[in-house]
Structures are given as C-alpha cells and as structure tokens.
Design a protein around this motif. Structure first.
Motif, PDB file in Angstrom:
ATOM      1  N   ASP A 191       0.848  -1.200   0.000  1.00 47.16           N
ATOM      2  CA  ASP A 191       0.000   0.000   0.000  1.00 47.16           C
ATOM      3  C   ASP A 191       0.884   1.250   0.000  1.00 47.16           C
ATOM      4  N   ILE A 192       1.544   1.460  -1.149  1.00 36.18           N
ATOM      5  CA  ILE A 192       2.486   2.574  -1.290  1.00 36.18           C
ATOM      6  C   ILE A 192       1.783   3.914  -1.113  1.00 36.18           C
ATOM      7  N   ALA A 193       0.584   4.042  -1.682  1.00 30.44           N
ATOM      8  CA  ALA A 193      -0.146   5.311  -1.590  1.00 30.44           C
ATOM      9  C   ALA A 193      -0.444   5.663  -0.137  1.00 30.44           C
ATOM     10  N   ASP A 194      -0.858   4.696   0.641  1.00 31.42           N
ATOM     11  CA  ASP A 194      -1.138   4.951   2.057  1.00 31.42           C
ATOM     12  C   ASP A 194       0.127   5.382   2.785  1.00 31.42           C
ATOM     13  N   GLY A 195       1.264   4.778   2.451  1.00 27.58           N
ATOM     14  CA  GLY A 195       2.521   5.174   3.074  1.00 27.58           C
ATOM     15  C   GLY A 195       2.858   6.622   2.816  1.00 27.58           C
ATOM     16  N   MET A 196       2.701   7.060   1.567  1.00 33.58           N
ATOM     17  CA  MET A 196       3.007   8.458   1.255  1.00 33.58           C
ATOM     18  C   MET A 196       2.000   9.401   1.898  1.00 33.58           C
ATOM     19  N   ARG A 197       0.739   8.996   1.975  1.00 32.28           N
ATOM     20  CA  ARG A 197      -0.256   9.829   2.668  1.00 32.28           C
ATOM     21  C   ARG A 197       0.114   9.991   4.144  1.00 32.28           C
ATOM     22  N   ARG A 198       0.566   8.927   4.773  1.00 30.02           N
ATOM     23  CA  ARG A 198       0.935   8.989   6.194  1.00 30.02           C
ATOM     24  C   ARG A 198       2.122   9.940   6.405  1.00 30.02           C
ATOM     25  N   VAL A 199       3.111   9.858   5.518  1.00 29.40           N
ATOM     26  CA  VAL A 199       4.260  10.772   5.602  1.00 29.40           C
ATOM     27  C   VAL A 199       3.798  12.217   5.505  1.00 29.40           C
ATOM     28  N   THR A 246      12.919   9.400   9.619  1.00 34.28           N
ATOM     29  CA  THR A 246      11.489   9.101   9.596  1.00 34.28           C
ATOM     30  C   THR A 246      11.195   8.539   8.212  1.00 34.28           C
ATOM     31  N   THR A 247      10.554   7.373   8.163  1.00 33.23           N
ATOM     32  CA  THR A 247      10.395   6.699   6.877  1.00 33.23           C
ATOM     33  C   THR A 247       9.159   5.806   6.907  1.00 33.23           C
ATOM     34  N   VAL A 248       8.894   5.171   5.780  1.00 31.49           N
ATOM     35  CA  VAL A 248       7.783   4.215   5.669  1.00 31.49           C
ATOM     36  C   VAL A 248       8.364   2.817   5.600  1.00 31.49           C
ATOM     37  N   ARG A 249       7.974   1.971   6.534  1.00 31.54           N
ATOM     38  CA  ARG A 249       8.485   0.597   6.580  1.00 31.54           C
ATOM     39  C   ARG A 249       7.675  -0.284   5.646  1.00 31.54           C
ATOM     40  N   LEU A 250       8.368  -0.895   4.697  1.00 27.36           N
ATOM     41  CA  LEU A 250       7.729  -1.826   3.769  1.00 27.36           C
ATOM     42  C   LEU A 250       8.085  -3.254   4.183  1.00 27.36           C
ATOM     43  N   GLY A 278      12.122   9.524   4.423  1.00 32.90           N
ATOM     44  CA  GLY A 278      12.503   8.521   3.436  1.00 32.90           C
ATOM     45  C   GLY A 278      11.346   7.589   3.127  1.00 32.90           C
ATOM     46  N   PHE A 279      11.688   6.447   2.538  1.00 32.05           N
ATOM     47  CA  PHE A 279      10.665   5.459   2.167  1.00 32.05           C
ATOM     48  C   PHE A 279      11.376   4.118   1.991  1.00 32.05           C
ATOM     49  N   THR A 283      -3.554  -6.347  -0.736  1.00 26.37           N
ATOM     50  CA  THR A 283      -2.488  -5.352  -0.719  1.00 26.37           C
ATOM     51  C   THR A 283      -1.909  -5.303   0.690  1.00 26.37           C
ATOM     52  N   LEU A 284      -0.598  -5.435   0.808  1.00 24.04           N
ATOM     53  CA  LEU A 284       0.030  -5.503   2.126  1.00 24.04           C
ATOM     54  C   LEU A 284       0.131  -4.120   2.753  1.00 24.04           C
ATOM     55  N   PRO A 285      -0.231  -3.982   4.029  1.00 28.30           N
ATOM     56  CA  PRO A 285      -0.149  -2.677   4.693  1.00 28.30           C
ATOM     57  C   PRO A 285       1.291  -2.278   4.970  1.00 28.30           C
ATOM     58  N   VAL A 286       1.518  -0.970   5.067  1.00 33.61           N
ATOM     59  CA  VAL A 286       2.834  -0.421   5.378  1.00 33.61           C
ATOM     60  C   VAL A 286       2.727   0.371   6.675  1.00 33.61           C
ATOM     61  N   GLU A 287       3.871   0.837   7.189  1.00 34.47           N
ATOM     62  CA  GLU A 287       3.877   1.489   8.503  1.00 34.47           C
ATOM     63  C   GLU A 287       4.754   2.734   8.485  1.00 34.47           C
ATOM     64  N   LEU A 288       4.245   3.825   9.026  1.00 37.32           N
ATOM     65  CA  LEU A 288       5.057   5.033   9.201  1.00 37.32           C
ATOM     66  C   LEU A 288       5.901   4.871  10.466  1.00 37.32           C
ATOM     67  N   VAL A 289       7.210   5.076  10.336  1.00 36.81           N
ATOM     68  CA  VAL A 289       8.130   4.990  11.470  1.00 36.81           C
ATOM     69  C   VAL A 289       8.708   6.385  11.688  1.00 36.81           C
ATOM     70  N   VAL A 290       8.333   7.015  12.796  1.00 33.98           N
ATOM     71  CA  VAL A 290       8.780   8.380  13.082  1.00 33.98           C
ATOM     72  C   VAL A 290      10.074   8.336  13.888  1.00 33.98           C
ATOM     73  N   ARG A 291      11.113   8.992  13.358  1.00 35.38           N
ATOM     74  CA  ARG A 291      12.389   9.057  14.047  1.00 35.38           C
ATOM     75  C   ARG A 291      12.841  10.522  14.138  1.00 35.38           C
ATOM     76  N   GLY A 292      14.149  10.715  14.192  1.00 32.17           N
ATOM     77  CA  GLY A 292      14.656  12.038  14.515  1.00 32.17           C
ATOM     78  C   GLY A 292      14.803  13.025  13.385  1.00 32.17           C
ATOM     79  N   SER A 293      14.498  12.651  12.138  1.00 31.68           N
ATOM     80  CA  SER A 293      14.739  13.558  11.016  1.00 31.68           C
ATOM     81  C   SER A 293      13.576  14.504  10.739  1.00 31.68           C
ATOM     82  N   THR A 294      12.511  14.399  11.522  1.00 32.06           N
ATOM     83  CA  THR A 294      11.372  15.327  11.349  1.00 32.06           C
ATOM     84  C   THR A 294      11.072  16.031  12.659  1.00 32.06           C
TER      85      THR A 294
END
Length: 340
Positions: free
Chosen positions: A170-178, A295-299, A280-281, A325-336
């Motif tokens: 679910d690439i689109a959902d990942g970018m929406r979350r970012v 901060t990135t999207v985990r695939l 990132g992604f 469609t496999l779900p993805v996850e937003l991982v928030v770290r120190g770059s934002t």
C-alpha cells in the motif's frame, strides 16, 4: 589385527515402506508428496505420512516425479538490482516459501543502464515453471520473454499488469501517512525528491503526495534524481540553493535519496530537523545508519516476497491467488520536527 567391519547402509526406504509404516496406501503417500492431497486426504493423515517419512529417512525422487509431471519446480525471480537491500529481502521471503513447497528460485538481476540484455535462459526456458517479477525490472521481461511463462508481478499497476496476478504494497497509504505527519508538524512548503525512474510505484508516490496536499494551502516542488546517494546530494544542493523561499520539509521517494538529501543539507549549513525535516521510504538499514535517524515508511519486504511466491505457486497449481495489498507502517524518528 583387523579393525571392526564397516557397516553397510541398508536399502533406501521406498514409498511402499512409508505407506506400510503409516498404515495408508501407497497412493496416499504419492498424493502427499505430490502436493495433491488437499481435499483428498485428511490433514492429520498427511502429517502422519510426512512424520513417518522423516523417521524412516525417506526422500521422494523429485527428479523422476518432475519428469513425469513435465515440471522442474523452479521459479525465476526478476529484480532490478542485487545491491538494493529491499530486493534482497524480497528474495529471502520468496525463497523461504519456495523451499517449503519443494521449489527452487533462480535470481535474475535486470541490467542497469545498459539496455535490454541477451536472454541468458534461451536454452533453459523449459526448465523454468514460472516467473515472479518486480515492475522496476519489467524491461528485462521482454529480454528474457518471461511473459511466455506463468507470471506474477510485484509492485505493479493491476490495471496494466503483464502477469496473471499482481501483488502490491500500500504505497499510496505510506506516502499519505508521511504527508499527514509533516502537515501535523506545521510544514506547508515541501520539496519532493522523486526517484528518476519511470515506473508505476514512483508514480503512485507522486500522486499520493499531491492528493494529500490538495486543499491544505501547502506548496510542493518536485525535483528528480537517480537512485544513488551522490546524485541525490547534488540534486538536493541545487534545489535548496535556488532563489525563493526555502522548503521546510523534504519528502524523498526512497531512503537512499533521503541519505543524499541529508548530506546536501549539512553541506549548505542546514540542520536536520531544526531547519529542514527529511523523510525517506522503505526503512532500509540505511535509515538508522544516518544521524539523525530517518522518519520513513516501513515496507514488509520479506512478507512481500512470501506473498508473491505464494501467488505464483497458486497460479501454477491452477488456483486463484489471493490478491490483497500488504499494509505499510510510518516509522517516526529524529529527522522530522515542527516547521521552523
């Protein structure tokens, strides 16, 4: 004085031996090891046959069986490059499922930057049962005529897929979350560092970013770079040094691009994330190797490979593959951080 006489190995156990020990017919043993038992043999009975075979040391003659079936139980996995960690993980997942089902996987990295390659499988096409291919390596399919075999596509447009089935993240959902994460931090001036690769998966990222920003009053400018750290650094330096308002958030199509963007920011004297937030992604190892961590999207790359191979095996078995469609996850770290 002569030493002890070496024991000679006993006769190799046969399917008849397994049948007798398990209390079933030889036909049942054949069904179990031919993977044709479902719906014809009880699951408990099939497990008893497999356990008995292990105890006896029985190994089915796969070569003879495959000759009878006209199959070699070999799949081809076509990927863009072995140097990309994401596709190495995809291979790991695909190979695991293949091995569990008595299949082998031949890995074919698509040529990079040199155009179509000579088909290395021309004399061996009959020895391949099916193909699992990434959309980023779709040009290689024409070179190896992979679409003449049962084909499952990964990360590909379902509407225009070359394959019998398509498995997607679910690439689109990942970018929406970012994008929503950055908007919640107050960012309204975005720079999109897009991958300079003409493929569906990166088009989805661009469309999702534009859609998430629509109606927010935020501005976005897009620049493109090849998928290398050095190219990303050079393109980002030029973009950030351009006249006009400087963006406060940099959205990258890939962790490799994000690493290059962070280098560009440092060279320009900008602090990440105080002056510029970077995302990132993919969540490659690189995402936690840089400082600050990305901060990135985990695939779920390994699960992606597993689902792809499961779908290919279903196609080869004449079954309808599961098209989720496999779900993805937003991982928030120190770059934002909040917008300056």
């Amino acid at each position: 004085m002569a030493g002890p006489q070496q024991e000679t190995a006993g006769p190799r156990p046969t399917s008849r031996d397994v049948a007798r020990a398990a209390g079933v017919s030889q036909a049942t043993v054949s069904l179990v090891f031919g993977e044709k038992w479902r719906g014809r043999v009880a699951e408990r009975t099939a497990e008893r046959v497999r356990a008995t075979a292990r105890d006896l040391g029985y190994r089915p003659n796969l070569a003879a069986r495959n000759l009878r079936l006209g199959r070699t139980r070999t799949a081809l996995l076509v990927v863009p490059a072995l140097t990309n960690e994401f596709f190495a993980r995809v291979y790991t997942g695909a190979a695991r499922v293949a091995a569990e089902n008595g299949f082998g996987v031949v890995l074919y990295p698509s040529p990079d930057g040199i155009g179509p390659a000579r088909d290395p499988f021309d004399s061996a096409r009959a020895s391949l049962d099916g193909v699992l291919a990434s959309s980023m390596a779709s040009d290689a399919l024409a070179a190896i005529r992979g679409d003449e075999l049962p084909l499952v596509m990964l990360d590909s447009d379902p509407a225009g897929s070359l394959g019998t089935a398509t498995v997607n993240l679910d690439i689109a959902d990942g970018m929406r979350r970012v994008t929503e994460h950055l908007l919640s931090l107050g960012h309204r001036d975005f720079l999109h560092l897009a991958a300079g690769v003409d493929t569906w998966t990166f088009d989805v990222r661009a469309d999702a970013l534009a859609g998430a920003l629509r109606g927010t009053g935020a501005a976005v400018r897009t620049v493109r770079a090849p998928l290398t750290v050095d190219d990303a650094r050079a393109v980002t330096e030029t973009a950030l040094a351009a006249p006009g308002p400087r963006p406060t958030a940099l959205v990258c199509d890939d962790d490799i691009l994000a690493a290059g963007a962070c280098k560009a920011a440092r060279r320009l004297g900008l602090r990440v994330p105080e002056d510029l937030s970077v995302t990132g992604f993919d969540d490659l190892t690189l995402a936690t190797a840089v400082e600050p961590e990305l901060t990135t999207v985990r695939l779920p790359a390994e699960r992606f490979g597993e689902h792809g191979m499961t779908s290919l095996l279903a196609v080869l078995d004449g079954r309808t593959p599961r098209l989720d469609t496999l779900p993805v996850e937003l991982v928030v770290r120190g770059s934002t951080a909040p917008a300056p």
